[in-house]
Design a protein around this motif. Structure first.
Motif, mmCIF file in Angstrom:
data_model
loop_
_atom_site.group_PDB
_atom_site.id
_atom_site.type_symbol
_atom_site.label_atom_id
_atom_site.label_comp_id
_atom_site.label_asym_id
_atom_site.label_seq_id
_atom_site.Cartn_x
_atom_site.Cartn_y
_atom_site.Cartn_z
ATOM 1 N N THR B 266 -52.359 19.180 -46.041
ATOM 2 C CA THR B 266 -52.769 18.383 -47.202
ATOM 3 C C THR B 266 -52.106 17.005 -47.166
ATOM 4 O O THR B 266 -52.712 16.013 -47.571
ATOM 5 N N SER B 267 -50.872 16.941 -46.674
ATOM 6 C CA SER B 267 -50.203 15.645 -46.556
ATOM 7 C C SER B 267 -50.991 14.742 -45.611
ATOM 8 O O SER B 267 -51.216 13.562 -45.893
ATOM 9 N N LEU B 268 -51.404 15.324 -44.486
ATOM 10 C CA LEU B 268 -52.170 14.545 -43.513
ATOM 11 C C LEU B 268 -53.509 14.086 -44.110
ATOM 12 O O LEU B 268 -53.935 12.944 -43.906
ATOM 13 N N GLU B 269 -54.132 14.994 -44.876
ATOM 14 C CA GLU B 269 -55.412 14.621 -45.518
ATOM 15 C C GLU B 269 -55.218 13.460 -46.483
ATOM 16 O O GLU B 269 -56.026 12.533 -46.541
ATOM 17 N N MET B 270 -54.113 13.535 -47.263
ATOM 18 C CA MET B 270 -53.823 12.450 -48.207
ATOM 19 C C MET B 270 -53.675 11.124 -47.464
ATOM 20 O O MET B 270 -54.167 10.084 -47.890
ATOM 21 N N PHE B 271 -52.984 11.182 -46.339
ATOM 22 C CA PHE B 271 -52.710 9.977 -45.549
ATOM 23 C C PHE B 271 -53.997 9.470 -44.879
ATOM 24 O O PHE B 271 -54.314 8.283 -44.926
ATOM 25 N N GLN B 272 -54.722 10.425 -44.325
ATOM 26 C CA GLN B 272 -55.957 10.068 -43.615
ATOM 27 C C GLN B 272 -56.996 9.457 -44.554
ATOM 28 O O GLN B 272 -57.698 8.531 -44.206
ATOM 29 N N ASN B 273 -57.055 10.025 -45.775
ATOM 30 C CA ASN B 273 -58.047 9.549 -46.747
ATOM 31 C C ASN B 273 -57.535 8.367 -47.567
ATOM 32 O O ASN B 273 -58.133 8.031 -48.595
ATOM 33 N N GLU B 274 -56.420 7.800 -47.173
ATOM 34 C CA GLU B 274 -55.857 6.586 -47.780
ATOM 35 C C GLU B 274 -55.440 6.762 -49.237
ATOM 36 O O GLU B 274 -55.363 5.800 -49.982
ATOM 37 N N ARG B 275 -55.182 8.017 -49.627
ATOM 38 C CA ARG B 275 -54.597 8.241 -50.954
ATOM 39 C C ARG B 275 -53.095 8.019 -50.871
ATOM 40 O O ARG B 275 -52.471 7.546 -51.805
#
Lengths: 313, 436
Positions: B266-275
């Motif tokens: 989820t951390s990576l998703e947050m980072f990848q999605n620019e959140r």
């Protein structure tokens, strides 16, 4: 069977005495049943006795040499720990919520299935699909559906006008309980409905017709005729589902892992025995769960007997 | 010894009535080619079961080929999570399952397995082969009771990943060490988030441990002590400072809407999605972001793990895998030969290129191919060298679970009460007076 049957004689003092023939039949019966009985004792009885025995000791699987007798201390630790009562509360809540909702929903589905004549077999197959899915798979499906950020449930909510929320369903006790219960209900309501459907099939249709002719409303027929007639089926359905729900594990393990006080008794046993390899504590908790299940079963069985004795089963 | 072994078999059977029947299909012995048949229990990696996938399966094949018939390495796959891997291995080792010859072990469980007598000691004449040129913290994790029980295979560490433009706009000088406080304030200022791991699982323990290590304290202050004598460094100035960082991040609401459910993915998703424009994560994220073809890859930057206390060097988290040999294996000599091949610099390079998991041997980071594939190679090497291992104790599972429980959810962490409650719970649990 009365005392006057040919195979039995009334002995002095009022006790029934078996004739030689029936005694020999009884012996034969015991002999034939013995292999199955021995297997049952070994498979069921031995682990139970072993668990009871283990529960009096404190030791770890990784350090079996330090096994020491602690008497009832493992039970004392369990009963005085807030974690135990939190798990008990969660277990009872899930059991009560899911069984009640499943009973109502299951009864409605059973009534519909009972009335529909043409595609009944297809309908039954369709209804059974959730029950046939492995709990782990359905648990993950519900987990993904309610996942914060990627779950479609939150996306649906956000599509509603004026709502911009990304709710963390697994961030608190009540919302976690909601999703866990929903998953349980979705999966096992079909089982409940099929049991109730079998009960509906036993209702005497002439009594329904008579009640209608006498001017009873649909609701009165349901409450006064149908439900009393299928009381035994309802009791069986309740017994099976209550015992099953009381041992809830899979959905909690998958969705929350016991976080936010959502551990059930089974989860607690798993954590002590498998995670921590604390055999004594885990065994004590297993015995407690076993006793709880035994009590629930005894209550239902007693209710059954009364019912049958009154001729309403 | 035989009595002890027999006792363990009985205990294992009693403890896991439902699962103890999961018998291994493989046993030690000779392969069809005449060499020794070894079974290596591997943890899932990017290579899966593909002998050309760059993972442990490929190393099994390559080392088998290199042995020229001396041994054949077959492999079995362990579950995904470290705790599930531990359970599976524990059950087999406790019942002296000879179907396990070598195994990939999370470093935190070496102490528990060694204390229980499940791991074979590394033979004296092989010790230097497995430790020379290896990052010291990985070697520390392989030791127990002054003996080497495992060979470091790969070693992991976390870096601070960030968007260069955002850090610059926030006024952070990333050429100098940053503190957690500065990072949180920067995220607040830029209205962005920080990807951390705060779900109730091992990843949260990794974060808590790194925060405490960064203050100069250790969660377990007397490694090796028995459960009742363990001393903890939670309810200390350092421990309270670490808790204050978690509290500050949660209060500032810069950990995302579901901070208590965040893990590496989820951390990576947050980072990848620019959140999130800042993230603490393992090096595998670099390859993941490149594979995802994010448009801002040129804006991606990395630096050392943040400081808990300003001016005090951070102790980045340490992870990875150690190679252990089953004490009950009938093929220990051949198993150590295989470990030597698997942990060689050549194998570690293959593994790092194939899976993105960093090597434990420092020389691998000088390799031109590695330098090209991992522009942050030098940062990984220095972070590994300064990393802080998680508590070295045979009760690691209890310590980790207890801390996770008291520190969850992160929004409830209070530096005045949480560390004290955690210590009390751990003492009670280790005395057998509380459930976990």
């Amino acid at each position: 069977m009365s005392a006057s049957t040919p195979t039995r004689e009334r002995a002095k003092g009022g006790k029934t005495r078996l004739s030689d023939r029936s005694r020999s039949e009884q012996h034969l019966g015991w002999k034939l049943a013995m292999p199955a009985f021995v297997v049952m004792v070994l498979v069921t009885g031995y682990p139970i006795l072993q668990a009871v025995w283990n529960s009096f000791f404190a030791y770890r699987l990784t350090d079996p040499e330090n096994r020491r007798f602690v008497g009832l201390n493992n039970y004392l630790v369990s009963f005085t720990d807030q974690v135990f009562w939190s798990a008990m509360w969660m277990t009872i809540l899930v059991t009560v919520i899911t069984v009640i909702v499943e009973l109502v929903l299951g009864f409605i589905i059973a009534l519909v299935m009972h009335r529909i004549v043409i595609p009944r077999k297809t309908l039954r197959t369709l209804v059974l699909i959730p029950y046939s899915i492995i709990t782990v798979v359905s648990g993950f499906t519900w987990l993904f559906a309610f996942q914060t950020g990627t779950g479609f449930v939150n996306q649906w909510i956000q599509w509603m006008p004026g709502i911009d929320a990304n709710y963390n369903w697994f961030g608190g006790f009540w919302s976690s309980l909601f999703v866990i219960s929903l998953s349980e209900i979705w999966k096992t309501t079909p089982f409940m409905s099929l049991l109730l459907l079998a009960g509906l099939a036993q209702v005497d249709s002439s009594m329904e017709e008579a009640a209608k002719v006498d001017g009873a409303s649909w609701w009165q027929v349901l409450i006064k005729v149908i439900l009393p007639s299928m009381k035994a089926a309802v009791m069986v359905a309740l017994l099976f589902r209550t015992l099953d729900a009381f041992r809830i594990f899979d959905n909690i393990f998958i969705m929350t892992g016991g976080a936010n006080d959502t551990s059930s008794l089974s989860m607690l046993i798993y954590r002590q025995t498998i995670d921590r390899t604390e055999i004594g504590l885990g065994s004590a908790l297993s015995v407690i769960l076993f006793l709880c299940v035994l009590i629930i079963a005894a209550v239902f069985v007693k209710a059954f007997k009364v019912d049958l004795a009154e001729g309403r089963g | 010894m035989e009595t002890r072994r027999r006792g363990r078999v009985a205990l294992a059977a009693a403890a896991t009535t439902a699962v103890a029947l999961g018998l291994s299909a493989c046993g030690g012995g000779s392969s069809a080619s005449g060499g020794t048949q070894l079974t290596w229990w591997i943890n899932p990696d990017g290579g899966g079961s593909d002998p050309e996938g760059g993972g442990q399966a490929q190393l099994a094949k390559e080392c088998t080929d290199k042995s020229e018939g001396a041994y054949t390495i077959d492999f079995q796959l362990l579950p995904n999570s470290a705790s599930d891997q531990r359970q599976q291995l524990l059950r087999r080792l406790a019942s002296s399952d000879t179907g396990v010859d070598l195994m990939s072990i999370d470093p935190v469980f070496v102490a528990e397995f060694a204390e229980a007598g499940f791991l074979a000691k590394v033979p004296e004449d092989r010790t230097s082969d497995f430790t020379d040129g290896v990052v010291p913290p990985a070697v520390t994790n392989a030791r127990w009771d002054d003996q080497l029980y495992a060979a470091p295979f790969w070693a992991n560490t976390q870096l601070l990943w960030y968007r260069e433009s955002v850090a610059e706009e926030a006024g952070l000088d990333m050429d100098k060490p940053v503190t957690w406080d500065q990072l949180i304030e920067a995220a607040e200022k830029m209205d962005t988030e920080i990807g951390v791991q705060a779900s109730r699982y091992e990843g949260y323990m990794v974060w808590i441990n790194a925060l405490i290590e960064g203050t100069g304290e250790q969660i377990v202050q007397n490694p090796g002590a028995s459960g009742e004598d363990l001393k903890f460094g939670l309810d200390t100035d350092g421990g309270r400072k670490a808790a204050a960082v978690i509290q500050k991040l949660a209060d500032a609401n810069v950990g995302g809407p579901a901070l208590g459910s965040t893990n590496e993915t989820t951390s990576l998703e947050m980072f990848q999605n620019e959140r999130a424009h800042f993230m603490l994560n393992w090096p595998y994220v670099y390859a993941a972001l490149k594979d995802a073809e994010v448009k801002w890859i040129d804006d991606l930057a990395w630096t050392r793990y943040p400081q808990t206390v300003e001016g005090k060097e951070s102790r980045p988290p340490l992870g990875g895998i150690e190679m252990g040999v089953n004490a009950a294996s009938d093929n220990k000599e051949a198993a150590w030969d295989a470990v030597e091949c698997i942990t060689s610099a050549e194998s570690q390079k293959t593994y790092m290129l194939g899976t993105g998991n960093p090597a434990a041997r420092t020389e691998v980071y000088d390799d031109p191919e590695i330098r090209e594939a991992f522009p942050m190679a030098e940062q990984i090497r220095s972070s590994l060298a300064d990393s802080g291992p998680r508590p070295l104790t045979q009760y690691y599972g209890d310590v980790s679970s207890g801390i996770q429980r008291v520190y969850s959810p992160p929004g409830s962490v209070d530096p005045e009460t949480t560390p004290e409650r955690a210590e009390s719970l751990l003492h009670a649990v280790l005395k057998g007076d509380a459930l976990l």
